[in-house]
Design a protein around this motif. Structure first.
Motif, short mmCIF file in Angstrom:
data_model
loop_
_atom_site.label_atom_id
_atom_site.label_comp_id
_atom_site.label_asym_id
_atom_site.label_seq_id
_atom_site.Cartn_x
_atom_site.Cartn_y
_atom_site.Cartn_z
N CYS A 254 0.86 -1.19 0.00
CA CYS A 254 0.00 0.00 0.00
C CYS A 254 0.89 1.24 0.00
CB CYS A 254 -0.91 0.01 1.23
SG CYS A 254 -1.92 1.51 1.35
N GLN A 256 1.28 5.03 0.33
CA GLN A 256 0.68 6.29 0.79
C GLN A 256 1.43 7.50 0.24
OE1 GLN A 256 -1.03 6.03 5.07
NE2 GLN A 256 1.01 5.10 5.19
N PRO A 282 -4.13 3.57 -3.39
CA PRO A 282 -5.45 3.81 -2.80
C PRO A 282 -6.23 4.91 -3.51
CG PRO A 282 -3.74 3.69 -1.11
CD PRO A 282 -3.05 3.82 -2.43
N TYR A 286 -3.21 11.99 -1.73
CA TYR A 286 -3.20 11.44 -0.37
C TYR A 286 -4.56 11.54 0.31
CZ TYR A 286 -2.09 11.03 4.57
OH TYR A 286 -2.09 10.65 5.89
N SER A 288 -6.10 9.51 3.84
CA SER A 288 -5.85 8.49 4.87
C SER A 288 -6.98 7.47 4.97
CB SER A 288 -5.62 9.16 6.23
OG SER A 288 -6.70 10.01 6.57
N ASN A 291 -6.48 5.09 2.19
CA ASN A 291 -5.33 4.24 2.50
C ASN A 291 -5.74 3.08 3.38
OD1 ASN A 291 -3.71 6.00 1.06
ND2 ASN A 291 -3.03 7.12 2.86
N VAL A 303 3.03 -1.59 4.07
CA VAL A 303 2.57 -0.22 3.89
C VAL A 303 3.79 0.69 4.01
CG1 VAL A 303 1.96 0.09 6.33
CG2 VAL A 303 0.89 1.55 4.58
N LEU A 313 -3.12 7.75 9.66
CA LEU A 313 -3.65 6.39 9.50
C LEU A 313 -4.07 5.81 10.85
CD1 LEU A 313 -4.16 4.30 7.26
CD2 LEU A 313 -1.92 3.32 7.77
#
Length: 561
Positions: A254, A256, A282, A286, A288, A291, A303, A313
């Motif tokens: 993942c 971010q 995701p 950005y 969260s 994510n 991640v 997060l």
């Protein structure tokens, strides 16, 4: 112990050459994609959740080669600079790898750049073409270019005329629309024939040539253009991926962080391509909550992010309490705290956290946790010296200090940039005649080859002759129950020179005063380190990669005084 067997100091000085067990590879970056596509052709290379798109490694290579061939058809030649101005998408992966395959120099550009910033970058490195979407939720890419290039919407895409950006010969838009004065991304793909695909420049690419021009993140002012070689990217990607165990199994990562940053370009794309990991995007920008959704829906095992991203997060997970389980969380890009790591394990159900330290000028990573590191090493260091690298810590006279003594970290090795683009003066300021890169970071090297980051030399606060490094204060204040995020700066003071100011984002519903902050610090921090100023903030000025811009904080609050 086995994991640090090659860490040997021949004296008590802070110098170490960490000899790697696996030889460096002398291949261009595009060969990593070719090798992985042969090994895992049907494995998902990139998954974009918001676009609901997936692409296999074989398709990624095919599309990268076709796009490289298409670029050649519109006059992009070996060594030309190709600007990539876009948020995180599958196309970002295709274009960046097409440049590696075709021998073009990719120049990742911050999608948040404004008109003067993008104009500066175009002219700084003389971009031959720029590739961007028409728009995103936060940016109007095409409209910005129209404001730079006169009458763009009425021009021919193969013959741009503009005195403001005279070297820019074409623009390619990733859009469902055909926009005036630009080539369409899909049309570039269509220009490639089977013959032209076979004739892309991959076999001619010099591993020591420039693959990427990485604009620095601009935490202290106007960005510089660091030239990174294929050789550096290949070997840093392999080293990073191995230490985060991407070679052990098929991982879903993942991402971010933004791809345009060195962290995203090398750690996310490079390391994943090197070992056949699947990149999970995701959302283009950005978010969260997205994510967290990606980790859950795609069962991500790894991640990556900056401390700020993990703060967000953790907070969104505390609100939603999703059932997630992560094997590895990689944290880098900015200083972190042991308190954050504890919260990551508690709330994100992370089995292992790894730290990384590096700079754009060092390709990406110079220190990184080892796979068998215990919690103390992860919490209290930025990891172990990278394979095949030399490091030393020096004082103001450029003399190596004893082990365990603070000083400026210097690095020498395969990952050092080739220099700043056409800027010998600035290059000579940071790379000496012996090839040592001066990081500008206050560091301690311990006897086993682990690094302890103290702070940026430029961020040091000098109060009444005492040197204060903000990170020590930040780490402690982050343990305060009402503190969500904390950054410490020095504000001008008539008698002392500077005084310590804590800039704090507090938890919802909490009230925090300077008296409470000072009470909390009493008996733990030396009196001269205890903040005498407090500023409550809703949002910190940061680069898109998550790095705090303390010079903007200082500018904001000094103007208030």
């Amino acid at each position: 112990m086995n994991r640090i067997r090659s860490a040997r100091f021949c004296s008590n000085l802070s110098y170490l050459h960490h000899i790697g067990k696996i030889p460096l590879e002398y291949i261009p970056y595009g060969k990593l994609l070719e090798r992985t596509a042969l090994r895992y052709p049907e494995r998902a290379a990139v998954i974009s959740l918001q676009d609901n798109k997936r692409i296999t490694y074989q398709d990624l290579k095919t599309q990268a080669d076709r796009f490289a061939a298409g670029l050649q058809q519109i006059g992009i030649n070996y060594g030309d600079r190709v600007g990539l101005w876009a948020p995180n998408t599958i196309e970002w992966n295709v274009v960046s790898l097409a440049c590696a395959r075709g021998g073009f120099v990719v120049v990742p550009l911050n999608p948040a750049y404004t008109k003067p910033e993008i104009e500066y970058c175009i002219n700084k490195v003389r971009l031959k073409t720029i590739i961007c979407p028409e728009r995103s939720s936060k940016q109007r890419f095409y409209a910005t270019l129209c404001s730079i290039i006169n009458n763009l919407d009425n021009q021919k895409p193969d013959n741009l005329i503009n005195t403001t950006t005279p070297f820019l010969s074409s623009i390619i838009t990733i859009s469902e629309n055909h926009l005036g004065g630009t080539f369409n991304y899909n049309d570039i793909m269509g220009l490639a024939s089977e013959t032209s695909v076979r004739e892309i420049n991959q076999h001619q690419v010099n591993p020591e040539g420039v693959a990427n021009i990485q604009f620095t993140s601009g935490t202290t002012g106007k960005p510089k253009a660091a030239m990174i070689s294929h050789f550096s990217i290949v070997n840093n990607s392999l080293a990073i991926g191995k230490r985060v165990e991407l070679d052990e199994k098929h991982h879903k990562v993942c991402v971010q962080i933004p791809f345009f940053h060195g962290f995203g370009y090398t750690t996310s794309i490079g390391a994943s391509v090197a070992y056949g990991a699947t990149i999970v995007i995701p959302s283009p920008t950005y978010n969260s909550l997205q994510n967290l959704r990606a980790i859950k829906e795609e069962n991500c095992t790894v991640v990556q992010g900056t401390p700020t991203m993990y703060i967000d997060l953790v907070n969104v997970q505390m609100q939603h309490n999703e059932k997630i389980s992560l094997e590895i969380a990689m944290c880098g890009g900015a200083p972190s705290s042991s308190e954050l790591y504890k919260k990551m394990k508690q709330h994100l159900n992370v089995k292992k956290i790894t730290s990384v330290y590096g700079l754009s000028e060092l390709t990406c990573v110079a220190f990184q946790s080892l796979s068998l590191d215990d919690e103390d090493k992860v919490l209290n260091t930025v990891g172990h010296v990278g394979d095949h690298l030399e490091v030393k810590v020096v004082d103001e006279k450029n003399e190596i200090v004893p082990i365990g003594t603070p000083g400026e970290l210097c690095v020498r090795g395969y990952n050092t940039m080739l220099g700043y683009w056409e800027d010998k003066k600035k290059t000579d300021e940071v790379i000496d005649d012996g090839g040592w890169f001066k990081t500008g970071d206050k560091f301690i090297l311990d006897k086993n080859g682990y690094g302890i980051f103290i702070g940026r030399l430029k961020d040091i606060i000098i109060r009444g002759g005492e040197n204060i490094f903000p990170k020590e204060i930040e780490d402690f204040l982050y343990t305060h129950p009402d503190v969500l995020e904390i950054h410490v700066i020095g504000l001008a003071h008539e008698r002392l020179g500077e005084e310590v100011c804590a800039c704090v984002k507090v938890r919802d519903g909490a009230e925090l005063t300077l008296d409470r902050i000072q009470e909390f610090c009493e008996g733990v921090l030396s009196k001269y380190k205890i903040p005498t100023q407090l500023r409550i903030v809703d949002k910190f000025p940061k680069t898109q990669s998550g790095k705090i811009q303390k010079f903007l904080l200082k500018r904001q609050f000094e103007s208030d005084n």
